[in-house]
Design a protein around this motif. Structure first.
Motif, mmCIF file in Angstrom:
data_model
loop_
_atom_site.group_PDB
_atom_site.id
_atom_site.type_symbol
_atom_site.label_atom_id
_atom_site.label_comp_id
_atom_site.label_asym_id
_atom_site.label_seq_id
_atom_site.Cartn_x
_atom_site.Cartn_y
_atom_site.Cartn_z
ATOM 1 N N CYS A 1 3.038 8.269 6.116
ATOM 2 C CA CYS A 1 3.961 8.225 4.975
ATOM 3 C C CYS A 1 4.305 6.785 4.631
ATOM 4 O O CYS A 1 4.678 6.009 5.496
ATOM 5 C CB CYS A 1 5.229 9.015 5.284
ATOM 6 N N THR A 2 4.202 6.446 3.338
ATOM 7 C CA THR A 2 4.513 5.094 2.885
ATOM 8 C C THR A 2 5.916 4.992 2.301
ATOM 9 O O THR A 2 6.335 3.910 1.906
ATOM 10 C CB THR A 2 3.503 4.634 1.824
ATOM 11 N N GLY A 3 6.628 6.105 2.207
ATOM 12 C CA GLY A 3 7.984 6.083 1.670
ATOM 13 C C GLY A 3 8.036 5.888 0.173
ATOM 14 O O GLY A 3 9.012 5.371 -0.356
ATOM 15 N N CYS A 4 7.009 6.332 -0.541
ATOM 16 C CA CYS A 4 6.930 6.087 -1.980
ATOM 17 C C CYS A 4 7.894 6.947 -2.782
ATOM 18 O O CYS A 4 8.151 6.661 -3.946
ATOM 19 C CB CYS A 4 5.520 6.316 -2.482
ATOM 20 N N PRO B 1 8.714 -2.381 -3.047
ATOM 21 C CA PRO B 1 8.475 -2.201 -1.606
ATOM 22 C C PRO B 1 8.020 -3.485 -0.913
ATOM 23 O O PRO B 1 8.304 -3.697 0.257
ATOM 24 C CB PRO B 1 7.377 -1.138 -1.544
ATOM 25 N N PRO C 1 12.325 0.180 4.866
ATOM 26 C CA PRO C 1 11.231 1.151 4.972
ATOM 27 C C PRO C 1 11.765 2.564 5.230
ATOM 28 O O PRO C 1 12.659 2.762 6.051
ATOM 29 C CB PRO C 1 10.413 0.647 6.160
ATOM 30 N N CYS D 1 3.205 3.714 -4.838
ATOM 31 C CA CYS D 1 4.382 4.369 -5.422
ATOM 32 C C CYS D 1 4.417 4.310 -6.937
ATOM 33 O O CYS D 1 5.108 5.105 -7.570
ATOM 34 C CB CYS D 1 5.659 3.749 -4.856
ATOM 35 N N CYS E 1 -1.637 0.280 -5.697
ATOM 36 C CA CYS E 1 -1.627 -1.140 -5.338
ATOM 37 C C CYS E 1 -2.882 -1.863 -5.824
ATOM 38 O O CYS E 1 -2.803 -3.014 -6.257
ATOM 39 C CB CYS E 1 -1.461 -1.288 -3.829
ATOM 40 N N GLN F 1 0.809 -1.225 0.000
ATOM 41 C CA GLN F 1 0.000 0.000 0.000
ATOM 42 C C GLN F 1 0.841 1.275 0.000
ATOM 43 O O GLN F 1 0.476 2.269 0.618
ATOM 44 C CB GLN F 1 -0.993 0.000 1.173
ATOM 45 N N THR F 2 1.974 1.253 -0.706
ATOM 46 C CA THR F 2 2.785 2.466 -0.814
ATOM 47 C C THR F 2 2.262 3.385 -1.897
ATOM 48 O O THR F 2 2.569 4.572 -1.899
ATOM 49 C CB THR F 2 4.257 2.127 -1.125
#
Length: 195
Positions: free
Chosen positions: A145-148, A75, A105, A49, A57, A46-47
């Motif tokens: 934040c997902t780090g995308c 990811p 992550p 990205c 996703c 679920q990023t």
């Protein structure tokens, strides 16, 4: 003639009853979506990205359900590919390196003293993890934040850094144990056990 009217009337009433029953059943037992897509989507990180070539996703989960390769999500990494392979009962394959590499992550961090408040990072964030207003400082909600990495490129003053998250005792977990096969003594039947 009367018999013909009775037969026709009976058929019409029977047709209305069957139509009503079918209409009720179509509403009562309606399937909201493909359950396999939901299961695949639950495995994906679920990023949102887009590294897989899809805008998020859920579209990638739909593509996987339609036969797309399961190895296009950096990811999710090796663990994600393994979980998808288990769910879909397919072979485990290596990550497609053209999509990127698996990283630890990360979260975005805005150097607030350099932020000019342009809102371009807010517009780029697919999960609304950045807050702020025009011409004012912005900040990132770390837990959202997902780090995308999608907010870094549009920033005109390059004030966003991607920082690796440290693993602490709060978020560390034991790896999932591999199932082992053990032969029962009395009947020599292989039994799956978890140790």
């Amino acid at each position: 003639m009367l018999e013909l009217l009775i037969a026709t009337g009976t058929l019409v009433i029977f047709a209305f009853l069957c139509g009503g029953l079918l209409g009720f059943a179509s509403i009562k037992f309606k399937v909201e979506g493909d359950p396999i897509v939901e299961q695949i989507n639950a495995i994906l990180p679920q990023t949102q990205c887009g590294q897989c070539g899809y805008p998020g996703c859920k579209p990638y989960a739909e593509a996987i359900a339609n036969g797309e390769a399961i190895n296009r999500c950096p990811p999710g990494g090796e663990a994600g590919i393994k979980a998808l392979a288990e769910l879909l009962d397919v072979d485990i394959i290596d990550l497609d390196e053209s999509c990127g590499e698996t990283l630890r992550p990360r979260v975005a961090v805005i150097r607030e003293d350099e932020c000019i408040g342009c809102t371009k990072c807010i517009q780029a964030c697919p999960v609304d993890a950045i807050v702020g207003a025009a011409k004012l400082m912005h900040t990132v909600i770390e837990v959202e934040c997902t780090g995308c990495d999608l907010c870094v490129a549009p920033c005109p003053v390059d004030c966003i850094d991607m920082v690796e998250l440290e693993v602490t005792t709060d978020d560390w977990h034991w790896p999932k144990p591999e199932p082992q096969t053990k032969v029962a003594n009395s009947q020599n039947i292989p039994v799956k056990i978890l140790s």
